[in-house]
Design a protein around this motif. Structure first.
Motif, mmCIF file in Angstrom:
data_model
loop_
_atom_site.group_PDB
_atom_site.id
_atom_site.type_symbol
_atom_site.label_atom_id
_atom_site.label_comp_id
_atom_site.label_asym_id
_atom_site.label_seq_id
_atom_site.Cartn_x
_atom_site.Cartn_y
_atom_site.Cartn_z
ATOM 1 N N MET A 296 0.822 -1.214 0.000
ATOM 2 C CA MET A 296 0.000 0.000 0.000
ATOM 3 C C MET A 296 0.855 1.264 0.000
ATOM 4 S SD MET A 296 -2.897 1.487 -0.074
ATOM 5 C CE MET A 296 -4.073 0.168 0.225
ATOM 6 N N LEU A 297 2.010 1.202 0.653
ATOM 7 C CA LEU A 297 2.825 2.398 0.762
ATOM 8 C C LEU A 297 3.509 2.771 -0.548
ATOM 9 C CD1 LEU A 297 4.500 2.012 4.258
ATOM 10 C CD2 LEU A 297 2.700 3.574 3.580
ATOM 11 N N ASP A 298 3.941 1.772 -1.332
ATOM 12 C CA ASP A 298 4.819 2.121 -2.446
ATOM 13 C C ASP A 298 4.488 1.432 -3.756
ATOM 14 O OD1 ASP A 298 6.919 3.674 -3.335
ATOM 15 O OD2 ASP A 298 8.374 2.061 -3.090
ATOM 16 N N LYS A 299 3.704 0.380 -3.741
ATOM 17 C CA LYS A 299 3.391 -0.341 -4.961
ATOM 18 C C LYS A 299 2.130 0.242 -5.590
ATOM 19 C CE LYS A 299 6.527 -3.539 -5.572
ATOM 20 N NZ LYS A 299 7.303 -3.680 -6.799
ATOM 21 N N LEU A 300 2.303 1.196 -6.480
ATOM 22 C CA LEU A 300 1.184 1.833 -7.150
ATOM 23 C C LEU A 300 1.232 1.460 -8.614
ATOM 24 C CD1 LEU A 300 1.480 5.393 -5.545
ATOM 25 C CD2 LEU A 300 0.127 3.458 -4.736
ATOM 26 N N SER A 301 0.295 0.629 -9.047
ATOM 27 C CA SER A 301 0.272 0.168 -10.434
ATOM 28 C C SER A 301 -0.804 0.845 -11.248
ATOM 29 C CB SER A 301 0.068 -1.351 -10.490
ATOM 30 O OG SER A 301 1.109 -2.024 -9.807
ATOM 31 N N THR A 302 -1.887 1.261 -10.594
ATOM 32 C CA THR A 302 -3.015 1.871 -11.293
ATOM 33 C C THR A 302 -3.466 3.126 -10.555
ATOM 34 O OG1 THR A 302 -4.724 0.685 -10.049
ATOM 35 C CG2 THR A 302 -3.772 -0.452 -11.973
ATOM 36 N N ILE A 303 -4.297 3.915 -11.247
ATOM 37 C CA ILE A 303 -4.862 5.105 -10.614
ATOM 38 C C ILE A 303 -5.691 4.726 -9.392
ATOM 39 C CG2 ILE A 303 -6.595 6.914 -10.931
ATOM 40 C CD1 ILE A 303 -3.876 7.656 -12.030
ATOM 41 N N TRP B 219 6.299 10.802 4.352
ATOM 42 C CA TRP B 219 5.356 10.640 3.243
ATOM 43 C C TRP B 219 4.785 11.991 2.819
ATOM 44 C CZ3 TRP B 219 4.982 6.509 0.267
ATOM 45 C CH2 TRP B 219 5.647 5.351 0.724
ATOM 46 N N LEU B 220 5.444 12.586 1.808
ATOM 47 C CA LEU B 220 5.022 13.881 1.277
ATOM 48 C C LEU B 220 3.590 13.812 0.758
ATOM 49 C CD1 LEU B 220 8.223 14.756 -0.817
ATOM 50 C CD2 LEU B 220 7.813 15.169 1.613
ATOM 51 N N ALA C 32 7.659 10.143 -1.255
ATOM 52 C CA ALA C 32 8.276 10.097 0.067
ATOM 53 C C ALA C 32 9.755 10.440 -0.033
ATOM 54 C CB ALA C 32 8.098 8.712 0.697
ATOM 55 N N LEU C 33 10.322 10.924 1.066
ATOM 56 C CA LEU C 33 11.755 11.155 1.195
ATOM 57 C C LEU C 33 12.275 10.301 2.343
ATOM 58 C CD1 LEU C 33 11.997 15.045 0.780
ATOM 59 C CD2 LEU C 33 12.533 13.285 -0.919
ATOM 60 N N ARG C 34 13.500 9.821 2.185
ATOM 61 C CA ARG C 34 14.082 8.912 3.180
ATOM 62 C C ARG C 34 15.154 9.639 3.991
ATOM 63 N NH1 ARG C 34 17.987 4.184 2.644
ATOM 64 N NH2 ARG C 34 18.405 4.995 0.572
ATOM 65 N N ARG C 35 15.157 9.424 5.291
ATOM 66 C CA ARG C 35 16.152 9.978 6.192
ATOM 67 C C ARG C 35 16.578 8.901 7.184
ATOM 68 N NH1 ARG C 35 15.853 13.323 2.752
ATOM 69 N NH2 ARG C 35 15.487 15.567 2.967
ATOM 70 N N VAL C 36 17.636 9.184 7.959
ATOM 71 C CA VAL C 36 18.048 8.291 9.038
ATOM 72 C C VAL C 36 18.255 9.148 10.282
ATOM 73 C CG1 VAL C 36 20.509 8.463 8.464
ATOM 74 C CG2 VAL C 36 19.659 6.484 9.736
ATOM 75 N N THR C 37 17.807 8.652 11.426
ATOM 76 C CA THR C 37 17.888 9.440 12.655
ATOM 77 C C THR C 37 19.323 9.504 13.171
ATOM 78 O OG1 THR C 37 17.241 7.431 13.842
ATOM 79 C CG2 THR C 37 15.525 9.060 13.434
ATOM 80 N N ALA C 38 19.735 10.710 13.554
ATOM 81 C CA ALA C 38 21.078 10.910 14.100
ATOM 82 C C ALA C 38 21.104 10.732 15.617
ATOM 83 C CB ALA C 38 21.581 12.309 13.739
ATOM 84 N N ALA C 39 19.922 10.651 16.216
ATOM 85 C CA ALA C 39 19.789 10.431 17.662
ATOM 86 C C ALA C 39 18.368 9.938 17.907
ATOM 87 C CB ALA C 39 20.043 11.735 18.423
ATOM 88 N N VAL D 122 6.026 15.358 8.998
ATOM 89 C CA VAL D 122 6.795 15.243 7.752
ATOM 90 C C VAL D 122 7.669 16.477 7.558
ATOM 91 C CG1 VAL D 122 6.595 15.180 5.226
ATOM 92 C CG2 VAL D 122 5.153 13.694 6.625
ATOM 93 N N TYR D 123 7.093 17.641 7.830
ATOM 94 C CA TYR D 123 7.854 18.896 7.740
ATOM 95 C C TYR D 123 9.082 18.839 8.641
ATOM 96 C CZ TYR D 123 8.820 23.930 8.012
ATOM 97 O OH TYR D 123 9.423 25.159 7.969
ATOM 98 N N THR D 124 8.910 18.338 9.850
ATOM 99 C CA THR D 124 10.034 18.231 10.789
ATOM 100 C C THR D 124 11.119 17.305 10.240
ATOM 101 O OG1 THR D 124 8.619 18.644 12.720
ATOM 102 C CG2 THR D 124 10.702 17.495 13.112
ATOM 103 N N VAL D 125 10.713 16.153 9.726
ATOM 104 C CA VAL D 125 11.685 15.178 9.226
ATOM 105 C C VAL D 125 12.498 15.743 8.067
ATOM 106 C CG1 VAL D 125 11.963 12.930 8.104
ATOM 107 C CG2 VAL D 125 10.356 13.180 10.005
ATOM 108 N N VAL D 126 11.856 16.453 7.137
ATOM 109 C CA VAL D 126 12.576 16.919 5.945
ATOM 110 C C VAL D 126 13.350 18.215 6.188
ATOM 111 C CG1 VAL D 126 10.971 15.778 4.385
ATOM 112 C CG2 VAL D 126 10.590 18.175 4.971
#
Length: 404
Positions: free
Chosen positions: A1-8, A314-315, A289-296, A44-48
């Motif tokens: 559901m998160l990333d496999k989008l095949s159709t509208i 998830w933008l 979506a954008l990917r990050r890794v936590t520094a703490a 999401v705003y905080t993460v990016v």
């Protein structure tokens, strides 16, 4: 559901899923992928934006990334998207002059001319495959000319863009990178690296009025870009620059087709197009979506994410958050304010965003004016690109009233 989008239909279902997650599990750990997922706009705003706690500097974890790092034929340096300040700031400051409004304004005439050439090739037919005939070649040609790739090498450049896009699709379908795909991509990156290396050497001897020469000449506080970093930037620009604009253009046509009143209004009021482009970016975000890794260890709401954890912001979900956007499911070309996050935010705000907006802002009004009765052929299901974290169409057949 998160990333496999095949159709509208998958996209429509994903927005319903995001809403459930925003309301019930806004910060959620996925046991299957061992990653954290963030859905609400403010989180999401905080993460990016919070680069100190959510780092872009990730270790190569996939087979292709690891092979590329160790392949002697490939002269690739630092990738802007995988750096944190202060190194990111210094590197971005060195390349940003190529994307100033003044620098980009020199491209507007060529973008219009290329768009016209592409439209002239299809107007008499009354139909086209929008992705292959327009949305794909426009940004590919623009970036090639921007960098300084000669016309004679354009087929080579387009071939690399094809390979990179196809690889994204295959990597989504084969999460662990099939051996054949890895070998092919290593060869493609090696060819690009060797090509840009030769091109840089030639520009050192004979500078021209192009980005490659400008990148060699730029200096900030006595620092210049290395050959490897310049090659990396050109390759990143080819991949990210053409895919984002390609998807923005095709998604815009889809939004206009499914909202004919908005399309008719845009034909009559061209000045509304900038706002319409922003609404397309919010309504069907090309980057999901954008990917990050936590520094703490980081606490969002009442959930603590541990250090060194992979986080997906998830933008596409943030852009539909009712806490930020009134009636988010409504496509509104006059929406104001429209603080979507489709190009990211903060220090990692997409450096190519002004170029993508300019290309769409020039091309889309020309399309609507010159292709009357434009509509998408829906006899066959519309297939989506299934690349990781992106949204776009594999094909988008359209028809319109033919003209000379």
């Amino acid at each position: 559901m998160l990333d496999k989008l095949s159709t509208i239909q998958d996209v429509e279902h994903s927005y319903k899923y995001y809403q459930i997650m925003r309301d019930t599990q806004p910060v959620w750990y996925d046991e299957q992928t061992r990653s954290w997922n963030v859905f609400r706009y403010q989180d999401v705003y905080t993460v990016v934006t919070d680069h100190q706690r959510f780092s872009s500097q990730m270790k190569a974890s996939r087979s292709l990334d690891r092979v590329l790092e160790n392949e002697s034929r490939i002269k690739m340096g630092k990738a802007l998207t995988r750096l944190d300040p202060p190194l990111h700031r210094r590197y971005r400051n060195l390349v940003s002059p190529a994307f100033t409004p003044r620098a980009l304004s020199r491209l507007s005439g060529r973008i219009e001319a290329i768009s016209q050439e592409l439209l002239d090739q299809v107007r008499a037919a009354g139909k086209m495959e929008f992705v292959a005939d327009f949305a794909y070649p426009l940004p590919t040609i623009v970036i090639a000319e921007m960098i300084g790739v000669p016309t004679s090498d354009r087929p080579l450049f387009r071939g690399w863009a094809d390979e990179l896009l196809n690889s994204q699709i295959q990597r989504a379908e084969e999460p662990h990178d099939g051996d054949s795909n890895v070998r092919r991509m290593v060869d493609v990156f090696a060819e690009m690296s060797e090509y840009f290396d030769r091109m840089l050497e030639e520009r050192r001897r004979h500078p021209r009025n192009d980005m490659m020469s400008e990148l060699l000449a730029v200096e900030l506080d006595g620092e210049r870009l290395s050959t490897e970093d310049t090659i990396s930037f050109c390759i990143t620009l080819l991949l990210a620059g053409h895919v984002t604009t390609l998807n923005l253009l095709s998604l815009a046509i889809y939004c206009f087709h499914t909202h004919p009143d908005a399309m008719e209004r845009l034909r009559k009021q061209r000045e509304l197009m900038p706002g319409a482009i922003e609404e397309v970016l919010r309504y069907m975000s090309p980057v999901r979506a954008l990917r990050r890794v936590t520094a703490a260890d980081v606490t969002l709401g009442d959930v603590t994410i541990p250090k060194n954890a992979q986080v997906f912001a998830w933008l596409a979900s943030a852009n539909y958050d009712e806490r930020q956007f009134a009636e988010p499911e409504r496509f509104d070309i006059t929406r104001e304010p429209n603080k979507h996050l489709s190009f990211g935010h903060g220090v990692h705000f997409c450096i190519g965003a002004p170029l993508a907006r300019m290309e769409a802002g020039i091309a889309l009004p020309m399309i609507l004016q010159q292709l009357p009765e434009l509509r998408i052929e829906t006899d066959q299901p519309l297939e989506l690109l299934e690349g990781s974290g992106i949204l776009g169409f594999k094909r988008l057949p359209v028809t319109f009233t033919a003209s000379a």
